[in-house]
Each structure stands twice: as structure tokens, then as C-alpha cells.
Design an enzyme around this catalytic site. Structure first.
Site, PDB file in Angstrom:
ATOM      1  N   HIS A  17      34.911  44.774  37.407  1.00 35.34           N
ATOM      2  CA  HIS A  17      34.410  45.937  38.141  1.00 35.34           C
ATOM      3  C   HIS A  17      35.544  46.606  38.906  1.00 35.34           C
ATOM      4  CE1 HIS A  17      34.518  43.537  41.790  1.00 35.34           C
ATOM      5  NE2 HIS A  17      33.770  42.613  41.195  1.00 35.34           N
ATOM      6  N   HIS A  20      38.219  44.548  40.898  1.00 34.28           N
ATOM      7  CA  HIS A  20      39.282  43.940  40.098  1.00 34.28           C
ATOM      8  C   HIS A  20      40.308  45.003  39.681  1.00 34.28           C
ATOM      9  CE1 HIS A  20      35.680  41.272  38.927  1.00 34.28           C
ATOM     10  NE2 HIS A  20      36.398  40.592  39.804  1.00 34.28           N
ATOM     11  N   CYS A 125      29.904  26.640  48.902  1.00 28.89           N
ATOM     12  CA  CYS A 125      29.376  27.842  48.251  1.00 28.89           C
ATOM     13  C   CYS A 125      29.750  27.794  46.770  1.00 28.89           C
ATOM     14  CB  CYS A 125      29.924  29.121  48.870  1.00 28.89           C
ATOM     15  SG  CYS A 125      29.430  30.580  47.917  1.00 28.89           S
ATOM     16  N   CYS A 128      31.757  30.999  45.600  1.00 26.76           N
ATOM     17  CA  CYS A 128      33.186  31.017  45.987  1.00 26.76           C
ATOM     18  C   CYS A 128      33.895  29.789  45.442  1.00 26.76           C
ATOM     19  CB  CYS A 128      33.380  30.907  47.494  1.00 26.76           C
ATOM     20  SG  CYS A 128      32.802  32.231  48.504  1.00 26.76           S
ATOM     21  N   CYS A 143      26.867  31.699  53.236  1.00 19.60           N
ATOM     22  CA  CYS A 143      28.256  32.027  52.905  1.00 19.60           C
ATOM     23  C   CYS A 143      28.620  33.378  53.525  1.00 19.60           C
ATOM     24  CB  CYS A 143      28.411  32.100  51.379  1.00 19.60           C
ATOM     25  SG  CYS A 143      29.964  32.858  50.883  1.00 19.60           S
ATOM     26  N   HIS A 146      29.185  35.787  50.193  1.00 21.47           N
ATOM     27  CA  HIS A 146      28.049  36.058  49.299  1.00 21.47           C
ATOM     28  C   HIS A 146      26.713  36.073  50.023  1.00 21.47           C
ATOM     29  CE1 HIS A 146      31.251  34.557  46.557  1.00 21.47           C
ATOM     30  NE2 HIS A 146      30.836  35.609  45.877  1.00 21.47           N
TER      31      HIS A 146
HETATM   32  O1  ME8 Z   1      38.157  35.070  43.704  1.00 19.64           O
HETATM   33  N1  ME8 Z   1      37.323  45.446  47.013  1.00 19.64           N
HETATM   34  O2  ME8 Z   1      38.041  35.821  41.521  1.00 19.64           O
HETATM   35  P1  ME8 Z   1      37.110  37.116  41.658  1.00 19.64           P
HETATM   36  C1  ME8 Z   1      38.596  45.118  46.755  1.00 19.64           C
HETATM   37  N2  ME8 Z   1      39.051  33.594  40.656  1.00 19.64           N
HETATM   38  N3  ME8 Z   1      38.964  44.137  45.932  1.00 19.64           N
HETATM   39  C2  ME8 Z   1      38.011  43.437  45.319  1.00 19.64           C
HETATM   40  C3  ME8 Z   1      36.641  43.715  45.538  1.00 19.64           C
HETATM   41  C4  ME8 Z   1      36.316  44.779  46.428  1.00 19.64           C
HETATM   42  N4  ME8 Z   1      35.067  45.154  46.692  1.00 19.64           N
HETATM   43  N5  ME8 Z   1      35.917  42.852  44.791  1.00 19.64           N
HETATM   44  C5  ME8 Z   1      36.818  42.073  44.120  1.00 19.64           C
HETATM   45  C6  ME8 Z   1      38.389  34.941  42.521  1.00 19.64           C
HETATM   46  N6  ME8 Z   1      38.074  42.417  44.432  1.00 19.64           N
HETATM   47  C7  ME8 Z   1      39.254  33.801  42.039  1.00 19.64           C
HETATM   48  C8  ME8 Z   1      40.704  34.096  42.348  1.00 19.64           C
HETATM   49  S1  ME8 Z   1      43.325  33.497  42.273  1.00 19.64           S
HETATM   50  C9  ME8 Z   1      44.243  32.120  42.032  1.00 19.64           C
HETATM   51  C10 ME8 Z   1      41.677  33.025  41.943  1.00 19.64           C
HETATM   52  C11 ME8 Z   1      39.308  41.819  43.890  1.00 19.64           C
HETATM   53  O3  ME8 Z   1      36.766  37.502  40.262  1.00 19.64           O
HETATM   54  C12 ME8 Z   1      40.193  41.264  44.997  1.00 19.64           C
HETATM   55  O4  ME8 Z   1      41.509  41.163  44.507  1.00 19.64           O
HETATM   56  O5  ME8 Z   1      36.023  36.877  42.612  1.00 19.64           O
HETATM   57  C13 ME8 Z   1      39.616  39.883  45.176  1.00 19.64           C
HETATM   58  O6  ME8 Z   1      40.510  39.025  45.864  1.00 19.64           O
HETATM   59  C14 ME8 Z   1      39.392  39.477  43.735  1.00 19.64           C
HETATM   60  O7  ME8 Z   1      38.961  40.698  43.094  1.00 19.64           O
HETATM   61  C15 ME8 Z   1      38.355  38.382  43.565  1.00 19.64           C
HETATM   62  O8  ME8 Z   1      38.107  38.226  42.203  1.00 19.64           O
END
Ligand code: ME8
Length: 488
Positions: A17, A20, A125, A128, A143, A146
Site C-alpha cells: 500500500h 510501503h 501482538c 506486530c 496494541c 494495531h
Molecule cells: O513492520 N505511513 O513490515 P510492514 C508511512 N516486516 N509509512 C508506512 C505506513 C504509513 N501509514 N504504513 C506502513 C514490518 N509504512 C516488518 C519490518 S524490517 C527488518 C521488518 C511503512 O509491512 C513504514 O516504512 O508492516 C513502516 O515502517 C513499514 O511500512 C512497515 O511495513
């Protein structure tokens, strides 16, 4: 100099989304800028495929975790070309090469004496994949990210002795005040450490979708340790037959969202110390994108900005520009389609696009398409001579929004310059030919500089414009509007 920059690896429990795309685009801008400066750049992104978030989502869809991972990893990968992302490798934590290296590094952490077996009991959680400590829990055992109810977990795990890194982490933060950026997130991480560290689970006994613990294969590693190590393992196998670790480790920048701060600013440096590995130079933490109403984006609130809709209506470059321009990188910010339209029309089309087309048109009309050879107007020299260095200084601090603002001030300055000089008047007066030469030469050189500096933000449009401007001193060619008007 080598410059290694990473995005988080994204969970394959759901589709990609805008959040990302945001992190990936910002990281792309920094990577492209550094390449342009001639640095030896490696840019990594990828997917996080193990653990509860993925296993639970797969079960809910009646799939094996691997099936869901394969399907969604492809979707994340496919986003690269759609978003025009210049990553050098895409890691999947299910890659066997990654799995093997995770086992090697964590075996070393074990052999170095940082691991023990114990009983975990506490709040967890599953979305997370995070064991929450007391001060992270919302009222009603929920959480903070979430807002779902946490589950009470109790199981025998291997623990990572995080608490023994208390002093080492405090020293790291004192000696390297820019280890975590920007400063308010440094303070947040520092406060978490200062509140006293507790040991953390390193393995899960009841999960099977993960990297097996080599000294006790009934366990898999807790997904966060497997995931964090991607930044290190990828270098060893990204290029077949070549190990890039020596060339690029430690990382220059990890770019992350603030939801995963604790893992990157506390667990990660401690884990690297435990494995005798050098630490990354910086973790840059950006804010959340919010719906246009300032609330968390969610489908049910109907306030989601769809990146594909932006691309369809305005193009990929406009999406990059908008995200880097409208939300100060590092802070939270509201985004919405109306704001995209405003930025597109007022800045991309009316300011930059118009500057480009009028500059080319005037050179064609008054000088047969060849930019005159004349010195840069001394009146503007002060404002333009320092720009490249200013942008570099800001980009070195991962401040793409500030850098863009500096560039944009000069876009506006050149437009004012056109009005001040009024080349259409100069053209009527044969005695003003020298003045007209200088004005046109200044416009072409200024526009070329701005376009080069904008290229990391808008690779496709700037390439087109640079093509039309041709080589310095050469012939300019015509150009269709860079940012055409869109139907309402
Ligand atoms: O946490 N605004 O993956 P994830 C800005 N797999 N950035 C956002 C966002 C938002 N509303 N929503 C998501 C994970 N992001 C783990 C990470 S790393 C070794 C493992 C972005 O799929 C932002 O970079 O939940 C956030 O930190 C990341 O997506 C979380 O992606």
C-alpha cells in the site's frame, strides 16, 4: 565512497500500500542522489516472510504460509517497475541463502554467550510479532499500533540477553548523536533504553514458519531477528559469485517508519554487537502518512490515498514529487487526492513545466534553438552557485523534503527572472541583444542545473527535459508539456 541504504522488508501478509511505497520512494530518491554524486551505491529492499503475521494471514485464507508468501512477494516485487524504483537487489527472507546466514550469525551470538533458555510470560501482538513491555501497552491490554487485544503468551524460549547491552547502547547513543535521526526519534529511542532494558525472546517454540534454531531445531528464530539480519545477509549473495559485504557493510542508512523504531534502534545494534559486527551509521525514522482528514488511513474511513490512482492520473514522477514535497520527511502528514492535484497543477505544471517550456520556446524563437554562449547572470549567481552544495548537505542528512524546498525556491526565482528581464521586450531592441543572450544563457544553464538536481525525485520527466536541453552550447529541441493538464 560506498553508500548502502535500505528500506524495511515488508510483511507479505497483505498487499503493498501507499505506506510501503512511501518509504521505498524516499529511499530511492536518496539512492539516486548518491549515485548522481558518483558514490558506490547499493540499495536494498525486499519482503519479510516468516513469523506469525504471515502464518496467521495464510491460515485465514486457507493457504500454506509459503503459498501466501510467494504470491504477495511477487506483488511487492512488481511494484518496483511500476514505481520506477532503482533498487539493486530484492531480498526475500525465505531465500535459502538468507536462512543459512541467519543461522550462522545467530549461532555465533549463541556461542559468544548472549543466549540462554528461559520461560517467557507476557503480552504479545501477533500482528506486530512483538512482545510488548509494560509501558508500550494501551489500556485494556491493547496494541498501541494495531489497537487489537494482546494475547497472553507463556512458553519456553531462547532469550537474547539484551539487558547486558545497556551500557554499550547508552555509550553508542552518547557518542553518536546522529545514530538515530531525526532528533525527536533519537530521544524516543534513548528514553526506551534509559527506562531499562529487558531480555527478549530470540526463538519461538510453537511457531514452525521460520528459520530453525541450529542448536535446537524444535524452535524457530523469532521473526524480528531473522528479519533484521536481512540487511547484512543480502550483501553476501545479491551478486552471484561475489560477496559484497566488505564493500558495503556497515550500512550508511536504514530508512524505516516510526512503528518499528524499537527493533532498529535498540535490538538491532545490540544484536550486531553480540555478533561482533560493525554497526550501521544511521537509522532514519520517518513519520506516518495519514488520511486527508488527519486520521490514520483506513479502508473503513474511506480516507486512503491509492498510489495507483495517483500514477494513473498524474504519473509516477508526480507521486514521488508529491510525497517528498507535501509531507516533511521525518514528520507525520496528511495526504489526499485534492492535495496531489494542487501540487501537480500549481507547482509541476505552472511553475516547473512552464519554466521549461517557455525557456525552450524563447531560445527557439529568438536564437533559432541554440542557447547563446554568455556568462551566467551575476545577479542570480549567488543564489545558484551554492545550491548544489546545499542540496548535498541536506541529502547527507536524509532530508529530501528540505532539499526539494531549496531547489524549488530556485525554480520560482527563475520564473521571476523571466518576468524581470522580459525577453520579449529585449528581443525588440537590437541594442539589447547582449542582454538577451545573457538572459537566455542563464535560463538554460539554471534550468539544466535544477533539472539535474530534480532527477532523483522525478527520473522520467527530468530525463526527457535534459534530452530536450541537449549538451551545453548545443541545439535545443522541442518538448511536449512535461506535466500536461489533466481532465477534471
Ligand atoms: O513492520 N505511513 O513490515 P510492514 C508511512 N516486516 N509509512 C508506512 C505506513 C504509513 N501509514 N504504513 C506502513 C514490518 N509504512 C516488518 C519490518 S524490517 C527488518 C521488518 C511503512 O509491512 C513504514 O516504512 O508492516 C513502516 O515502517 C513499514 O511500512 C512497515 O511495513
Amino acid at each position: 565512497m560506498s553508500f548502502y541504504i535500505t528500506t524495511p522488508i515488508y510483511y507479505v501478509n497483505a498487499q503493498p500500500h501507499l505506506g510501503h511505497a512511501y518509504t521505498t520512494i524516499a529511499t530511492d530518491v536518496l539512492a539516486r542522489h548518491m549515485r548522481q554524486r558518483g558514490e558506490d551505491v547499493f540499495f536494498l529492499t525486499g519482503t519479510d516472510e516468516h513469523g506469525e503475521p504471515v502464518a496467521d494471514a495464510a491460515r485465514a485464507q486457507g493457504l500454506e504460509p509459503r503459498e501466501l508468501a510467494d504470491r504477495n512477494a511477487e506483488r511487492f516485487k512488481a511494484l518496483g517497475p511500476v514505481l520506477d524504483i532503482s533498487n539493486d537487489f530484492f531480498i526475500r527472507t525465505s531465500d535459502p541463502e538468507h536462512v543459512q546466514r541467519v543461522q550462522e550469525v545467530l549461532q555465533r551470538v549463541h556461542d559468544n554467550g548472549h543466549v540462554y533458555k528461559g520461560m517467557y510470560e507476557g503480552w504479545y501482538c501477533p500482528r506486530c510479532a512483538d512482545f510488548k513491555v509494560e509501558n508500550e501497552i494501551l489500556e485494556g491490554n491493547r496494541c498501541p499500533i494495531h489497537e487489537i487485544e494482546l494475547t497472553r503468551e507463556s512458553e519456553e524460549n531462547y532469550f537474547f540477553a539484551l539487558s547486558t547491552f545497556q551500557d554499550a547502547l547508552e555509550r553508542l547513543y552518547t557518542e553518536h548523536p546522529d545514530f538515530v535521526m531525526p532528533p525527536h526519534h533519537y530521544n524516543e529511542a534513548r528514553a526506551f533504553i534509559d527506562s531499562g532494558l529487558q531480555d527478549v525472546s530470540l526463538s519461538r517454540a510453537r511457531m514452525h514458519w521460520g528459520v530453525p534454531v541450529p542448536w535446537d531445531p524444535a524452535h524457530v528464530f523469532y521473526v524480528w531477528f531473522d528479519a533484521l539480519l536481512n540487511y547484512y545477509t543480502a550483501l553476501a549473495y545479491a551478486r552471484p559469485g561475489e560477496d559484497l559485504t566488505g564493500r558495503f557493510w556497515p550500512a550508511s542508512y536504514h530508512i524505516i517508519g516510526k512503528d518499528i523504531l524499537k527493533f532498529h534502534t535498540v535490538f538491532w545494534p545490540a544484536l550486531l554487537m553480540a555478533a561482533d559486527l560493525p554497526l550501521p551509521h544511521h537509522v532514519f525514522v520517518h513519520g506516518f502518512l495519514l488520511g486527508a482528514d488527519g486520521r490514520k488511513m483506513s479502508k473503513s474511513l474511506g480516507n486512503v490515498l491509492d498510489p495507483f490512482e495517483v500514477i494513473e492520473q498524474y504519473g509516477t514522477d508526480a507521486l514521488h514529487f508529491y510525497l517528498m514535497r507535501d509531507v516533511p520527511f521525518g514528520a507525520d502528514g496528511a495526504v489526499g487526492m485534492e492535495a496531489v492535484r494542487t501540487r501537480y497543477e500549481s507547482e509541476l505544471a505552472n511553475e516547473y513545466g512552464n519554466l521549461a517550456s517557455r525557456t525552450i520556446a524563447m531560445v527557439q524563437r529568438y536564437r533559432d534553438g541554440t542557447a547563446p554562449e554568455a556568462d551566467f547572470d551575476p545577479e542570480l549567481d549567488g543564489e545558484f552557485a551554492s545550491l548544489e552544495a546545499e542540496v548535498a548537505r541536506l541529502m547527507d542528512r536524509a532530508e529530501p523534503t528540505q532539499a526539494l524546498e531549496q531547489i524549488w525556491r530556485r525554480v520560482r526565482r527563475l520564473n521571476r527572472y523571466v518576468e524581470e528581464q522580459a525577453p520579449w521586450q529585449l528581443a525588440k531592441d537590437p541594442a539589447a541583444a547582449g542582454r538577451l543572450d545573457q538572459t537566455l544563457a542563464t535560463l538554460v544553464a539554471g534550468l539544466r542545473l535544477l533539472t539535474e538536481l530534480l532527477s532523483p525525485y522525478m527520473p522520467a520527466s527530468t530525463e526527457r527535459l535534459l534530452g530536450a536541453l541537449g549538451a551545453p552550447g548545443g541545439q535545443l529541441s522541442g518538448l511536449d508539456p512535461l506535466f500536461p493538464k489533466r481532465a477534471e
